[in-house]
Design a protein around this motif. Structure first.
Motif, mmCIF file in Angstrom:
data_model
loop_
_atom_site.group_PDB
_atom_site.id
_atom_site.type_symbol
_atom_site.label_atom_id
_atom_site.label_comp_id
_atom_site.label_asym_id
_atom_site.label_seq_id
_atom_site.Cartn_x
_atom_site.Cartn_y
_atom_site.Cartn_z
ATOM 1 N N ASP A 102 -20.120 12.366 11.964
ATOM 2 C CA ASP A 102 -20.765 13.577 12.445
ATOM 3 C C ASP A 102 -21.176 14.455 11.271
ATOM 4 O OD1 ASP A 102 -21.639 15.351 14.488
ATOM 5 O OD2 ASP A 102 -19.885 16.597 14.068
ATOM 6 N N LYS A 103 -20.307 14.562 10.287
ATOM 7 C CA LYS A 103 -20.589 15.417 9.141
ATOM 8 C C LYS A 103 -21.713 14.861 8.277
ATOM 9 C CE LYS A 103 -18.486 17.597 5.138
ATOM 10 N NZ LYS A 103 -17.293 17.791 4.359
ATOM 11 N N TYR A 104 -21.647 13.587 7.928
ATOM 12 C CA TYR A 104 -22.593 13.045 6.964
ATOM 13 C C TYR A 104 -23.866 12.521 7.590
ATOM 14 C CZ TYR A 104 -18.666 13.593 3.913
ATOM 15 O OH TYR A 104 -17.626 14.122 3.219
ATOM 16 N N VAL A 105 -23.858 12.239 8.873
ATOM 17 C CA VAL A 105 -25.071 11.753 9.511
ATOM 18 C C VAL A 105 -25.848 12.910 10.116
ATOM 19 C CG1 VAL A 105 -25.976 10.280 11.339
ATOM 20 C CG2 VAL A 105 -24.116 9.476 9.915
ATOM 21 N N ASN A 106 -25.173 13.959 10.547
ATOM 22 C CA ASN A 106 -25.849 15.054 11.229
ATOM 23 C C ASN A 106 -25.939 16.339 10.413
ATOM 24 O OD1 ASN A 106 -26.187 13.523 13.539
ATOM 25 N ND2 ASN A 106 -24.150 14.015 14.254
ATOM 26 N N GLU A 107 -25.253 16.417 9.281
ATOM 27 C CA GLU A 107 -25.185 17.679 8.549
ATOM 28 C C GLU A 107 -26.453 17.913 7.736
ATOM 29 O OE1 GLU A 107 -22.493 18.429 5.056
ATOM 30 O OE2 GLU A 107 -21.440 19.461 6.659
ATOM 31 N N LYS A 108 -27.136 19.000 8.010
ATOM 32 C CA LYS A 108 -28.394 19.305 7.325
ATOM 33 C C LYS A 108 -28.141 19.798 5.906
ATOM 34 C CE LYS A 108 -31.453 19.270 10.864
ATOM 35 N NZ LYS A 108 -32.229 18.109 10.965
ATOM 36 N N ASP A 144 -17.180 8.633 -1.468
ATOM 37 C CA ASP A 144 -16.393 7.610 -0.779
ATOM 38 C C ASP A 144 -16.590 7.709 0.731
ATOM 39 O OD1 ASP A 144 -15.344 6.717 -3.177
ATOM 40 O OD2 ASP A 144 -13.496 7.892 -2.995
ATOM 41 N N ARG A 145 -16.521 8.925 1.238
ATOM 42 C CA ARG A 145 -16.677 9.127 2.679
ATOM 43 C C ARG A 145 -18.059 8.674 3.144
ATOM 44 N NH1 ARG A 145 -13.981 15.147 3.003
ATOM 45 N NH2 ARG A 145 -11.871 14.463 2.488
ATOM 46 N N MET A 146 -19.095 9.039 2.373
ATOM 47 C CA MET A 146 -20.449 8.629 2.740
ATOM 48 C C MET A 146 -20.586 7.108 2.699
ATOM 49 S SD MET A 146 -22.858 11.520 0.996
ATOM 50 C CE MET A 146 -24.372 10.754 1.551
ATOM 51 N N GLU A 168 -21.038 2.028 5.538
ATOM 52 C CA GLU A 168 -20.542 0.681 5.833
ATOM 53 C C GLU A 168 -20.345 0.500 7.336
ATOM 54 O OE1 GLU A 168 -16.797 -2.227 4.643
ATOM 55 O OE2 GLU A 168 -17.138 -0.394 3.503
ATOM 56 N N TYR A 169 -19.819 1.520 7.993
ATOM 57 C CA TYR A 169 -19.623 1.426 9.443
ATOM 58 C C TYR A 169 -20.964 1.372 10.172
ATOM 59 C CZ TYR A 169 -18.557 2.657 14.218
ATOM 60 O OH TYR A 169 -18.493 2.668 15.581
ATOM 61 N N VAL A 170 -21.895 2.235 9.775
ATOM 62 C CA VAL A 170 -23.185 2.314 10.451
ATOM 63 C C VAL A 170 -23.991 1.037 10.235
ATOM 64 C CG1 VAL A 170 -25.382 3.563 10.475
ATOM 65 C CG2 VAL A 170 -23.245 4.812 10.467
ATOM 66 N N VAL A 226 0.854 -1.174 0.000
ATOM 67 C CA VAL A 226 0.000 0.000 0.000
ATOM 68 C C VAL A 226 0.896 1.232 0.000
ATOM 69 C CG1 VAL A 226 -1.718 1.269 1.339
ATOM 70 C CG2 VAL A 226 -1.796 -1.213 1.247
ATOM 71 N N PRO A 227 0.567 2.209 -0.819
ATOM 72 C CA PRO A 227 1.404 3.410 -0.822
ATOM 73 C C PRO A 227 1.302 4.133 0.523
ATOM 74 C CG PRO A 227 -0.513 3.706 -2.232
ATOM 75 C CD PRO A 227 -0.522 2.289 -1.772
ATOM 76 N N THR A 228 2.422 4.620 0.978
ATOM 77 C CA THR A 228 2.415 5.378 2.223
ATOM 78 C C THR A 228 1.977 6.801 1.915
ATOM 79 O OG1 THR A 228 4.732 5.903 1.904
ATOM 80 C CG2 THR A 228 4.232 4.019 3.284
ATOM 81 N N GLY A 229 1.547 7.486 2.902
ATOM 82 C CA GLY A 229 1.103 8.854 2.689
ATOM 83 C C GLY A 229 -0.394 8.973 2.872
ATOM 84 N N ARG A 230 -0.912 10.081 2.451
ATOM 85 C CA ARG A 230 -2.315 10.386 2.671
ATOM 86 C C ARG A 230 -3.163 9.915 1.501
ATOM 87 N NH1 ARG A 230 -2.886 15.399 6.219
ATOM 88 N NH2 ARG A 230 -4.965 15.227 5.403
ATOM 89 N N PHE A 231 -4.356 9.455 1.830
ATOM 90 C CA PHE A 231 -5.324 9.059 0.820
ATOM 91 C C PHE A 231 -6.351 10.175 0.683
ATOM 92 C CE2 PHE A 231 -3.633 5.016 2.103
ATOM 93 C CZ PHE A 231 -3.581 4.298 0.930
ATOM 94 N N LYS A 232 -6.813 10.397 -0.517
ATOM 95 C CA LYS A 232 -7.852 11.385 -0.773
ATOM 96 C C LYS A 232 -9.153 10.642 -1.036
ATOM 97 C CE LYS A 232 -5.178 15.062 -0.941
ATOM 98 N NZ LYS A 232 -5.308 16.236 -0.149
ATOM 99 N N PHE A 233 -10.194 10.990 -0.295
ATOM 100 C CA PHE A 233 -11.495 10.377 -0.473
ATOM 101 C C PHE A 233 -12.474 11.416 -0.982
ATOM 102 C CE2 PHE A 233 -9.525 7.827 2.879
ATOM 103 C CZ PHE A 233 -9.723 6.547 2.375
ATOM 104 N N THR A 234 -13.310 11.024 -1.924
ATOM 105 C CA THR A 234 -14.363 11.920 -2.404
ATOM 106 C C THR A 234 -15.490 11.923 -1.384
ATOM 107 O OG1 THR A 234 -15.528 10.167 -3.592
ATOM 108 C CG2 THR A 234 -13.811 11.373 -4.808
ATOM 109 N N GLU A 235 -16.422 12.855 -1.542
ATOM 110 C CA GLU A 235 -17.576 12.911 -0.645
ATOM 111 C C GLU A 235 -18.354 11.600 -0.701
ATOM 112 O OE1 GLU A 235 -18.640 15.611 1.398
ATOM 113 O OE2 GLU A 235 -16.625 16.324 0.946
#
Length: 142
Positions: free
Chosen positions: A65-71, A30-32, A37-39, A19-28
């Motif tokens: 918090d952002k995607y579950v509670n953000e109006k 992807d994050r949702m 998946e977690y929920v 796996v490449p080291t460093g930071r991964f960029k996720f789209t909105e």
């Protein structure tokens, strides 16, 4: 590149991958999807973090918090002018407008289902952790 232990494609076993080291960029989206998946409760936070190479649990919970509670994530307000009469619109424009509204409402419904599942999970964890009943029992007198 770094060797890490990750879940295979069908999530049946773990295997070592480069796996490449460093930071991964996720789209909105992807994050949702990760939050959904977690929920859904199929994997604990530690496995989600490992699977998606998140640096900490806090990132996952911030996304929750952002995607579950953000109006403002899903705007239910119609962007068309309400004073514009329907008679002035062509049938093709009306169909496009209705399809866009349908898509917004489906997205809102999906978000509300996700929010509901998150709240249920939160109550279940609180009841289990603190050993107190939070939900009202059915059949009790008020």
């Amino acid at each position: 590149m770094q060797d890490v232990l990750v879940w295979n494609q069908d999530h049946t076993r773990r295997e070592w991958k480069k796996v490449p080291t460093g930071r991964f960029k996720f789209t909105e989206e992807d994050r949702m999807a990760i939050v959904a998946e977690y929920v859904s409760g199929h994997m604990p936070a530690s496995q989600i973090i490992e699977k998606y190479h998140l640096s900490s649990r806090q990132i996952l919970f911030n996304w929750m918090d952002k995607y579950v509670n953000e109006k403002e994530l899903v705007s239910l307000q119609d962007e068309t002018n309400p004073s514009d009469p329907m008679a002035k619109k062509s049938p093709e424009d009306r169909v496009k407008e209705l399809e866009a509204e349908n898509k917004k409402l489906q997205k809102a419904m999906e978000l509300e289902k996700l929010r509901s599942k998150a709240y249920d999970t939160m109550i279940d964890v609180a009841e289990e952790t603190f050993n107190i009943p939070i939900r009202k029992k059915s059949g009790t007198k008020q």
